[in-house]
Design a protein around this motif. Structure first.
Motif, short mmCIF file in Angstrom:
data_model
loop_
_atom_site.label_atom_id
_atom_site.label_comp_id
_atom_site.label_asym_id
_atom_site.label_seq_id
_atom_site.Cartn_x
_atom_site.Cartn_y
_atom_site.Cartn_z
N SER A 221 0.80 -1.25 0.00
CA SER A 221 0.00 0.00 0.00
C SER A 221 0.82 1.27 0.00
N THR A 276 0.57 -5.47 8.21
CA THR A 276 -0.84 -5.08 8.26
C THR A 276 -1.06 -3.81 9.07
N ASN A 277 0.00 -3.39 9.73
CA ASN A 277 -0.13 -2.14 10.47
C ASN A 277 0.01 -0.99 9.50
N LEU A 278 -0.96 -0.10 9.48
CA LEU A 278 -0.95 0.95 8.47
C LEU A 278 0.21 1.91 8.64
N ALA A 282 5.41 -0.12 12.53
CA ALA A 282 5.20 -0.57 13.91
C ALA A 282 5.55 -2.03 14.09
N ASP A 283 5.38 -2.86 13.05
CA ASP A 283 5.71 -4.27 13.18
C ASP A 283 7.19 -4.46 13.43
N SER A 286 8.12 -2.90 17.01
CA SER A 286 7.65 -3.64 18.17
C SER A 286 8.21 -5.06 18.22
N ARG A 288 7.83 -7.46 15.93
CA ARG A 288 7.05 -8.50 15.27
C ARG A 288 7.63 -8.88 13.91
N GLU A 426 1.69 -6.15 -5.60
CA GLU A 426 0.77 -6.39 -4.49
C GLU A 426 -0.25 -7.47 -4.86
N TYR A 430 -0.79 -10.77 -2.66
CA TYR A 430 -2.08 -11.16 -2.07
C TYR A 430 -2.68 -12.40 -2.76
N ASP B 148 -7.24 -0.31 13.58
CA ASP B 148 -5.85 -0.76 13.52
C ASP B 148 -5.78 -2.23 13.94
N PRO B 149 -5.09 -3.05 13.14
CA PRO B 149 -5.10 -4.49 13.43
C PRO B 149 -4.43 -4.85 14.75
N ASP B 150 -3.48 -4.06 15.18
CA ASP B 150 -2.73 -4.41 16.38
C ASP B 150 -3.21 -3.68 17.63
N SER B 170 -6.89 -3.82 5.73
CA SER B 170 -5.87 -4.35 4.82
C SER B 170 -6.23 -5.72 4.27
N LEU B 172 -8.21 -8.23 1.88
CA LEU B 172 -8.81 -8.06 0.55
C LEU B 172 -10.33 -8.00 0.60
N VAL B 260 -4.45 -3.63 -2.90
CA VAL B 260 -4.56 -3.96 -4.34
C VAL B 260 -5.79 -3.32 -4.97
#
Lengths: 454, 309
Positions: A221, A276-278, A282-283, A286, A288, A426, A430, B148-150, B170, B172, B260
């Motif tokens: 993204s 997945t953290n926008l 952060a991943d 932190s 991860r 992407e 995916y 937020d996922p986390d 995020s 799909l 995507v």
């Protein structure tokens, strides 16, 4: 009535009186006209301070709008205008997101600044539209002799260097030393095989098989987050982004397919995560994710986080057998507007800004880049003058990679091609389409753009 | 003589009246002229200019007078060769159908609830209306944090019930429904207020009469509320459709069109085409086509709903 016209008429009047060709009435009439003209001009100029008529006003447009960035640059500008009282400089700023918009609207509305600070990817469009003035020969000579070949390349398009390079950003492998130690990975991976093996060792799953710590982090993204690491790996696998004559895309050839496959293999093995953290970082911060490929400017974010810089390592881009690690580099540069009426004054200011204050010292720009932006200055003498700063364990590997780094391809329609490639990569990440199909689709779009704009 | 004098008098009278009428007409024109000028400058001219640019190739860096003429090339490219245009169009329709459909049902439900004598009614009305008067970008930023996922509140709540963390923005298949949910939350208060106004305009004696005839709650709703609310519903559907087809702020702040291109809408793509790729000709082509789509859909909606009236 201009000053010169006025002077010419006074001279003619004096000559007329001296030669006896003018009668008293003529002298009176013409003198009155001149007086009125002078009064009108005096009225027009009267509102301006004494000496202001000779002042040159330069407008500077940058994206350094935060207080931490604008204040130091304004201080440098004040230093210049103090030494050059005939020049005033108006420093205008917008956010990075708005910079291109501001340039286009300024151009349309006839309010174009004299000096631009811009991303080198925009060069083809700017030059194609006759937006930039060609630098004088002495400026070009100065740039070519004072900056590395790669950096000069990044400020050049179609054989011409268009301005002073400033901030240089490179991509390298960034890793978490603490996680490496915990996983028993002794050194940063140098090859693709080592990268895959390290990512596997560094991946931790819970009892349900869910990944709680990933070996590698991909950054979806975000066009640069996808394309810059991909291109660095592509070049380190002997591949090419586009043909040297810009006629077609080459990232879909075998080295490109292998590069994407490397990422897909790691995604499939669950050793790489799509962050997945926008916030995208952060991943890693932190813990991860143990590794990622990112640029040196990220250092400021990492420093502000809780990760602890002593835990952050930087290594060269992993490569394949028979090839060398190649870092992608992009940069910013100063350019002068083609429509500026003060081009000479603009280049004079830029030359001062980018030249060492004295032998062996930094240029004002070098000071600004290293202190206000935490960036790597493009000028070699600035790198030397700021050796202490650039010897920082996080920054040093980026500086060392600079001589062999390659500039992000500066090609017609570069941004559009980059976005097309991002979206297709992407799609493969995916699982929407196989890697070769995704790259072929991106190449088809890129070829069409190159054909149209090239 | 007398006749001619009378005729002459009548002619003068007619002339005087005409003059008065002309003066009144002039005064009328004078009064509407500011609005007319405003309309010409800020609506008609931009529209015509958009049409003009859409048949040219322009990157906004070159003077307007030097734009190369492209005829219908931009339209041909968008319709035949641009897969992203088709995808963003589909995404926009998906968003519109989801947002309009659910918004209308939920807003009507809320309006019925808040039209009944419940406790703290003014508070609930204000609470549901508040998101509408909040800046859309601020809303999007707040929701980005909630989803937020986390660290987001949404996954925190799910975790209490043992549900694993969801990639709301995020994933799909989750990004667009999440965006629709935010849009509904944002707009529902406004539509609820409109429905409330509609409900309060229905004469109470109609309900009373029906109740005397033994009508139950469902019959009252189906036979009185829905038919009499039809003009309100028409307004809500048309306005919501127009807004949904032009959605920009949510993808811009929440997802940047990802993952995507799953949440890439037509206007967001138009924005990128114009200001990121500097292809104003194509972007204005999209704007013209969106205008036509909106026009046709609005006309169809008006016709369908009016026919039923």
């Amino acid at each position: 009535m201009s000053d010169s016209t006025h002077d010419t008429r006074i001279n003619a009047l004096e000559a007329g009186i001296a030669s006896g060709r003018l009668s008293r009435r003529d002298v009176f009439r013409r003198g009155a006209a001149l007086g009125l003209g002078a009064a009108a001009m005096g009225g027009l100029l009267g509102a301006r301070p004494a000496g202001a008529a000779d002042k040159v006003k330069l407008t500077l447009l940058t994206h350094w709008g935060t207080k931490e960035q604008k204040d130091p640059m304004d201080k440098i500008i004040a230093e210049y205008t103090k030494a050059n009282p005939d020049v005033t400089i108006d420093h205008q700023t917008v956010t990075f997101d708005q910079l291109l918009n501001r340039i286009t609207t300024g151009q349309l509305g006839g309010a174009a600044p004299d000096i631009y600070h811009f991303y080198n990817l925009w060069m083809p469009d700017f030059i194609g539209s006759n937006l930039l003035a060609t630098p004088p020969a002495d400026v070009t000579g100065n740039i070519k002799s004072a900056y590395s070949e790669g950096t000069v390349g990044g400020a050049s398009y179609k054989g011409t260097t268009w301005g002073y390079p400033t901030e240089v950003d490179l991509y390298q492998l960034i890793y978490n030393k603490k996680l490496f130690q915990a996983a028993g990975v002794e050194k940063a991976p140098e090859t693709w095989d080592e990268l895959k093996a390290a990512a596997e060792k560094l991946t931790v799953k819970d009892s349900a098989g869910k990944v709680t710590q990933a070996g590698f982090m991909l950054l979806p993204s975000w066009d640069s987050g996808v394309v810059h690491p991909f291109t660095s790996l592509l070049w380190s696998n002997g591949g090419q982004y586009v043909a040297s004559d810009y006629s077609k895309a080459l990232f879909n050839e075998q080295p490109g397919v292998e590069t994407l496959q490397l990422q897909l293999d790691m995604i499939k093995a669950k050793t790489a995560i799509l962050s997945t953290n926008l916030a995208n970082d952060a991943d890693f911060e932190s813990g991860r994710a143990a590794m990622t490929i990112m640029a040196n400017w990220w250092g400021a974010t990492l420093r502000a986080s809780k990760i602890g810089m002593e835990n952050v390592g930087v290594a060269q881009i992993p490569h394949t057998a028979g090839h060398q690690p190649v870092a992608l580099q992009y940069e910013w540069l100063w350019g002068v507007s083609q429509t500026s009426k003060n081009q000479d004054a603009a280049w004079k200011f830029l030359t001062w800004l980018n030249s060492p204050r004295s032998e062996g010292t930094s240029s004002p720009m070098g000071d600004f880049l290293t202190s206000a932006l935490n960036a790597i200055p493009g000028r070699t003498s600035d790198q030397k003058a700021h050796e202490a700063v650039l010897n920082d364990p996080f920054v040093k590997p980026f500086v060392e990679a600079a001589p062999t780094a390659r500039s992000e391809p500066i090609i017609p329609g570069a941004q559009e091609i980059k976005t097309a490639l991002e979206k297709q990569i992407e799609a493969a990440w995916y699982g929407q389409k196989p890697g070769p199909d995704a790259l072929s689709a991106a190449a088809k779009q890129a070829d069409s753009i190159l054909k149209e704009k090239g | 003589m007398g006749t001619s004098a009378a005729t002459s008098g009548a002619t003068t009278l007619v002339r005087t009246r005409r003059r008065r009428l002309n003066r009144r007409a002039l005064a009328g024109y004078a009064f509407v002229s500011p609005a007319l000028v405003f309309l010409l400058v800020f609506a008609l001219f931009p529209f015509l200019f958009t049409l003009w640019v859409s048949i040219h190739d322009w990157n906004m860096l070159t003077p307007i007078g030097t734009m190369p003429f492209r005829g219908l090339d931009n339209y041909r490219y968008l319709l035949n060769e641009d897969p992203l245009f088709r995808q963003t169009f589909k995404n926009t329709v998906y968003f519109t159908v989801g947002n309009v459909g659910l918004s209308v049902i939920l807003a009507l439900g809320l309006a019925l609830l808040l039209n009944s004598p419940i406790k703290l009614r003014p508070f609930w009305r204000a609470a549901f209306f508040a998101p509408y008067i909040t800046a859309p970008v601020a809303i999007a930023i707040v929701w980005r944090n909630i989803l937020d996922p986390d660290y987001g509140l949404a996954n925190g709540v799910l975790a209490q019930f043992g549900v694993p963390a969801q990639p709301f923005l995020s994933g799909l298949n989750q990004a667009m429904p999440s965006m629709i949910a935010v849009a509904i939350w944002q707009g529902i208060g406004y539509y609820m207020i409109i429905f409330l106004a509609g409900l309060q305009a229905i004469p109470a004696d109609l309900y009373d009469a029906a109740k005397l005839d033994g009508a139950g709650a469902w019959t009252l709703f189906r036979s009185i509320t829905v038919p009499l609310l039809r003009p309100t519903m028409l307004f809500v559907i048309v306005i919501n459709t127009l807004n949904s087809l032009q959605v920009f702020d949510l993808p811009y702040v929440l997802t940047q069109g990802g993952p995507v291109n799953q949440t890439n809408t037509l206007v967001f793509y138009m924005f990128n085409t114009a200001f990121k790729f500097l292809r104003m000709g194509r972007a204005t082509g999209m704007a013209v086509m969106l205008f036509l789509v909106i026009l046709v859909m609005t006309l169809i909606q008006l016709r369908l709903l009016r026919e039923k009236e």
